[in-house]
Design an enzyme around this catalytic site. Structure first.
Site, PDB file in Angstrom:
ATOM      1  N   GLY A 118     -21.083   5.600  -3.164  1.00 22.17           N
ATOM      2  CA  GLY A 118     -19.952   5.808  -4.069  1.00 22.17           C
ATOM      3  C   GLY A 118     -19.810   4.614  -4.989  1.00 22.17           C
ATOM      4  O   GLY A 118     -20.776   3.890  -5.248  1.00 22.17           O
ATOM      5  N   ASN A 119     -18.585   4.402  -5.447  1.00 20.82           N
ATOM      6  CA  ASN A 119     -18.339   3.312  -6.397  1.00 20.82           C
ATOM      7  C   ASN A 119     -18.803   1.971  -5.825  1.00 20.82           C
ATOM      8  O   ASN A 119     -19.618   1.260  -6.434  1.00 20.82           O
ATOM      9  CB  ASN A 119     -16.834   3.267  -6.733  1.00 20.82           C
ATOM     10  CG  ASN A 119     -16.441   2.004  -7.474  1.00 20.82           C
ATOM     11  OD1 ASN A 119     -16.230   0.948  -6.875  1.00 20.82           O
ATOM     12  ND2 ASN A 119     -16.374   2.065  -8.778  1.00 20.82           N
TER      13      ASN A 119
ATOM     14  N   LYS B 124       0.861  -1.191   0.000  1.00 13.87           N
ATOM     15  CA  LYS B 124       0.000   0.000   0.000  1.00 13.87           C
ATOM     16  C   LYS B 124       0.888   1.229   0.000  1.00 13.87           C
ATOM     17  O   LYS B 124       2.004   1.196   0.513  1.00 13.87           O
ATOM     18  CB  LYS B 124      -0.893   0.021   1.253  1.00 13.87           C
ATOM     19  CG  LYS B 124      -2.144   0.854   1.075  1.00 13.87           C
ATOM     20  CD  LYS B 124      -3.181   0.089   0.271  1.00 13.87           C
ATOM     21  CE  LYS B 124      -4.495   0.811   0.208  1.00 13.87           C
ATOM     22  NZ  LYS B 124      -5.557  -0.072  -0.317  1.00 13.87           N
TER      23      LYS B 124
ATOM     24  N   GLY C 282     -23.057   4.968   2.398  1.00 16.57           N
ATOM     25  CA  GLY C 282     -22.286   5.335   1.209  1.00 16.57           C
ATOM     26  C   GLY C 282     -23.147   5.253  -0.032  1.00 16.57           C
ATOM     27  O   GLY C 282     -24.203   4.582  -0.039  1.00 16.57           O
TER      28      GLY C 282
HETATM   29  P1  NAD Z   1     -16.040   6.480  -3.154  1.00 13.41           P
HETATM   30  O1  NAD Z   1     -15.208   7.699  -2.930  1.00 13.41           O
HETATM   31  O2  NAD Z   1     -16.520   6.175  -4.522  1.00 13.41           O
HETATM   32  O3  NAD Z   1     -17.325   6.536  -2.215  1.00 13.41           O
HETATM   33  C1  NAD Z   1     -17.253   6.835  -0.867  1.00 13.41           C
HETATM   34  C2  NAD Z   1     -18.646   7.108  -0.351  1.00 13.41           C
HETATM   35  O4  NAD Z   1     -18.536   7.420   1.047  1.00 13.41           O
HETATM   36  C3  NAD Z   1     -19.332   8.301  -1.000  1.00 13.41           C
HETATM   37  O5  NAD Z   1     -20.693   8.003  -1.194  1.00 13.41           O
HETATM   38  C4  NAD Z   1     -19.168   9.389   0.061  1.00 13.41           C
HETATM   39  O6  NAD Z   1     -20.200  10.368  -0.007  1.00 13.41           O
HETATM   40  C5  NAD Z   1     -19.291   8.589   1.318  1.00 13.41           C
HETATM   41  N1  NAD Z   1     -18.737   9.293   2.477  1.00 13.41           N
HETATM   42  C6  NAD Z   1     -17.621  10.046   2.558  1.00 13.41           C
HETATM   43  N2  NAD Z   1     -17.502  10.572   3.795  1.00 13.41           N
HETATM   44  C7  NAD Z   1     -18.544  10.106   4.503  1.00 13.41           C
HETATM   45  C8  NAD Z   1     -18.997  10.298   5.833  1.00 13.41           C
HETATM   46  N3  NAD Z   1     -18.317  11.082   6.688  1.00 13.41           N
HETATM   47  N4  NAD Z   1     -20.124   9.643   6.227  1.00 13.41           N
HETATM   48  C9  NAD Z   1     -20.803   8.857   5.365  1.00 13.41           C
HETATM   49  N5  NAD Z   1     -20.444   8.661   4.096  1.00 13.41           N
HETATM   50  C10 NAD Z   1     -19.331   9.278   3.669  1.00 13.41           C
HETATM   51  O7  NAD Z   1     -15.186   5.287  -2.539  1.00 13.41           O
HETATM   52  P2  NAD Z   1     -15.357   3.732  -2.803  1.00 13.41           P
HETATM   53  O8  NAD Z   1     -14.380   3.326  -3.831  1.00 13.41           O
HETATM   54  O9  NAD Z   1     -16.780   3.411  -2.971  1.00 13.41           O
HETATM   55  O10 NAD Z   1     -14.797   3.138  -1.421  1.00 13.41           O
HETATM   56  C11 NAD Z   1     -15.631   3.006  -0.281  1.00 13.41           C
HETATM   57  C12 NAD Z   1     -14.949   2.089   0.722  1.00 13.41           C
HETATM   58  O11 NAD Z   1     -14.691   0.824   0.105  1.00 13.41           O
HETATM   59  C13 NAD Z   1     -13.587   2.569   1.237  1.00 13.41           C
HETATM   60  O12 NAD Z   1     -13.444   2.131   2.587  1.00 13.41           O
HETATM   61  C14 NAD Z   1     -12.598   1.821   0.368  1.00 13.41           C
HETATM   62  O13 NAD Z   1     -11.330   1.673   0.993  1.00 13.41           O
HETATM   63  C15 NAD Z   1     -13.311   0.502   0.241  1.00 13.41           C
HETATM   64  N6  NAD Z   1     -12.885  -0.311  -0.913  1.00 13.41           N
HETATM   65  C16 NAD Z   1     -12.983   0.157  -2.177  1.00 13.41           C
HETATM   66  C17 NAD Z   1     -12.599  -0.655  -3.237  1.00 13.41           C
HETATM   67  C18 NAD Z   1     -12.775  -0.218  -4.668  1.00 13.41           C
HETATM   68  O14 NAD Z   1     -12.531  -1.025  -5.561  1.00 13.41           O
HETATM   69  N7  NAD Z   1     -13.221   0.996  -4.932  1.00 13.41           N
HETATM   70  C19 NAD Z   1     -12.079  -1.938  -2.996  1.00 13.41           C
HETATM   71  C20 NAD Z   1     -11.981  -2.394  -1.683  1.00 13.41           C
HETATM   72  C21 NAD Z   1     -12.390  -1.557  -0.647  1.00 13.41           C
END
Ligand code: NAD
Length: 408
Positions: A219-220, A103, A217
């Site tokens: 997000g993605n 990482k 959430g």
């Molecule tokens: P993203 O940035 O697309 O989405 C994050 C979401 O969290 C958004 O909807 C945002 O509005 C919300 N958010 C941010 N601050 C917040 C708060 N204080 N309270 C509530 N919601 C809040 O990110 P992502 O890629 O969807 O990742 C989300 C989680 O999944 C992270 O912990 C990331 O490490 C984990 N993750 C992601 C992947 C990937 O492939 N993208 C893989 C493994 C783990």
């Protein structure tokens, strides 16, 4: 302040104790093989030079090249990066991809940089760490606040410096058409639902199709999870973003929610749902709770108030060890992050494999392979969960640690 590196170590020690794993090897796995801190001098648009600090942690490579994302955030620190590299080793081993754990991160708020500054910073980081990375050594990817464009700059810089014939495979999460894989965008969210599908097949927590799901959430990860969970016949009743959440016990229209978010910039005040806080979302009377945004949201303060029958961790590290113990006592199964969100790195492996072998797979192929591989991972963990009569997290750690130890 919860130290994630201490959490990670405690999780491994607990699992090692349960399965009586080789204590010398476990001792080694408690610490990364290596980590570096680099300073990256960047010429800012105003003509002044500024120094940024970056890290790369390489936890263990017994199963293959170190692998894991690079995050850009003002709060990035060495312990966080070390913990995340640690979790990557175990995540890769659970889902059985031939990678170790790595990482990286840079202390920066990328929203304060111009596009040019961001590009110079991304290339500057590669100039400092290129001797330590590469397709057969350590393969970074996007993480919080980094994306396909940043990977494209990094690949380009790596190729310029090293001339490596397979430079494309030095980074994953690249845009489609630039060496990226079909299905990567959906991989984590859909992967979580493939795991969830196996969990409900076994009626974990008594959850059956048609139940309700609350997701933190949008997000993605969480939006693709929501889409696929609905496809399985579940009712998505709550969603949230950083500004707050929305709730309708009859279920939410995901397309309309996405359009509202696009138009107004938040979920709040969506017609046909009531506004709730992120804290309220976690305590809703639902069948399934999916923390899919942030770490450390389920704690000793709210774990007793959670009403869900099953928790699927899609964010990294959403549950503190204290909350974990409470859920175990209350018989609420928690599908741990290192299993539930491993779909992302699984498809990153497919991307690396395609780059190394000059192949391009279709989205259907990618998702079918992912479904098979991650469901197998669930069933491998489930066997151990039953064997040791323990939590899914402990079982996932036992499985992963044993797979790593076998190769050490
Ligand atoms: P993203 O940035 O697309 O989405 C994050 C979401 O969290 C958004 O909807 C945002 O509005 C919300 N958010 C941010 N601050 C917040 C708060 N204080 N309270 C509530 N919601 C809040 O990110 P992502 O890629 O969807 O990742 C989300 C989680 O999944 C992270 O912990 C990331 O490490 C984990 N993750 C992601 C992947 C990937 O492939 N993208 C893989 C493994 C783990």
């Amino acid at each position: 302040m919860i130290n994630p590196f201490k959490t990670a170590q405690a999780q491994l020690l607990q699992a090692a104790e349960i399965a009586k794993l080789d204590s010398n090897k476990i001792e080694q796995l408690l610490f990364p093989d290596r980590y570096v801190e680099v300073s990256i001098p960047i010429m800012m648009d105003n003509g002044n030079q500024k120094i940024f600090v970056g890290f790369r942690s390489q936890h263990n490579n017994a199963r293959g090249p170190y692998k894991g994302g690079i995050r850009y955030h003002q709060d990035v620190n060495l312990d966080e990066v070390r913990a995340l590299s640690f979790w990557m080793s175990f995540k890769n081993a659970v889902v059985n991809v031939p990678f170790g754990g790595g990482k990286g991160g840079i202390i920066v708020n990328p929203k304060e940089l111009s596009a040019g500054e961001l590009e110079r910073l991304s290339r500057g980081f590669v100039q400092k760490i290129y001797p330590l990375i590469g397709p057969e050594t350590d393969v970074p990817a996007p993480d919080v606040n980094t994306n396909g464009q940043i990977m494209e700059w990094m690949v380009d810089e790596y190729k310029r410096i090293t001339g490596h014939p397979k430079a494309l495979a030095a980074f994953t999460g690249k845009p489609l058409g630039k060496g990226g894989s079909e299905g990567r965008a959906e991989a984590t969210g859909f992967g979580g639902v493939y795991v969830f599908e196996e969990a409900i097949k076994n009626a974990l927590g008594g959850v059956v199709a048609g139940g309700s799901v609350a997701l933190q959430g949008f997000g993605n990860v969480s939006s693709f999870f929501a889409e696929a969970a609905q496809g399985l016949g579940f009712k998505v009743v709550a969603l949230s973003d950083s500004k707050g959440g929305i709730y309708n016990e009859q279920g939410l229209d995901l397309t309309a929610v996405a359009a509202h978010k696009k138009q107004t910039g938040s979920l709040t005040d969506f017609a046909g749902a009531k506004n709730i806080t992120n804290a309220e979302l976690l305590e809703l009377p639902v069948d399934v709770l999916v923390p899919g945004a942030l770490e450390n949201v389920l704690t000793a303060d709210n774990a007793e108030k959670v009403k869900a029958k099953l928790i699927v961790e899609m964010a990294n590290g959403p549950t503190t060890p204290e909350a974990d113990a409470i859920f175990a006592k209350r018989n609420i199964p928690v599908i741990p992050d290192i299993l539930a969100n491993s779909g992302g790195v699984c498809v990153s492996y497919y991307e690396w494999y395609q780059n190394m072998n000059n192949e391009a797979w279709s989205k259907e192929d990618v998702l079918e392979k992912l479904s098979k591989q991650i469901k197998q991972a669930f069933n491998d963990v489930y066997e151990l969960q039953k064997k040791y009569n323990t939590t899914f997290r402990n079982a996932a750690y036992v499985l992963a640690a044993q797979r790593i130890i076998d190769k050490m």
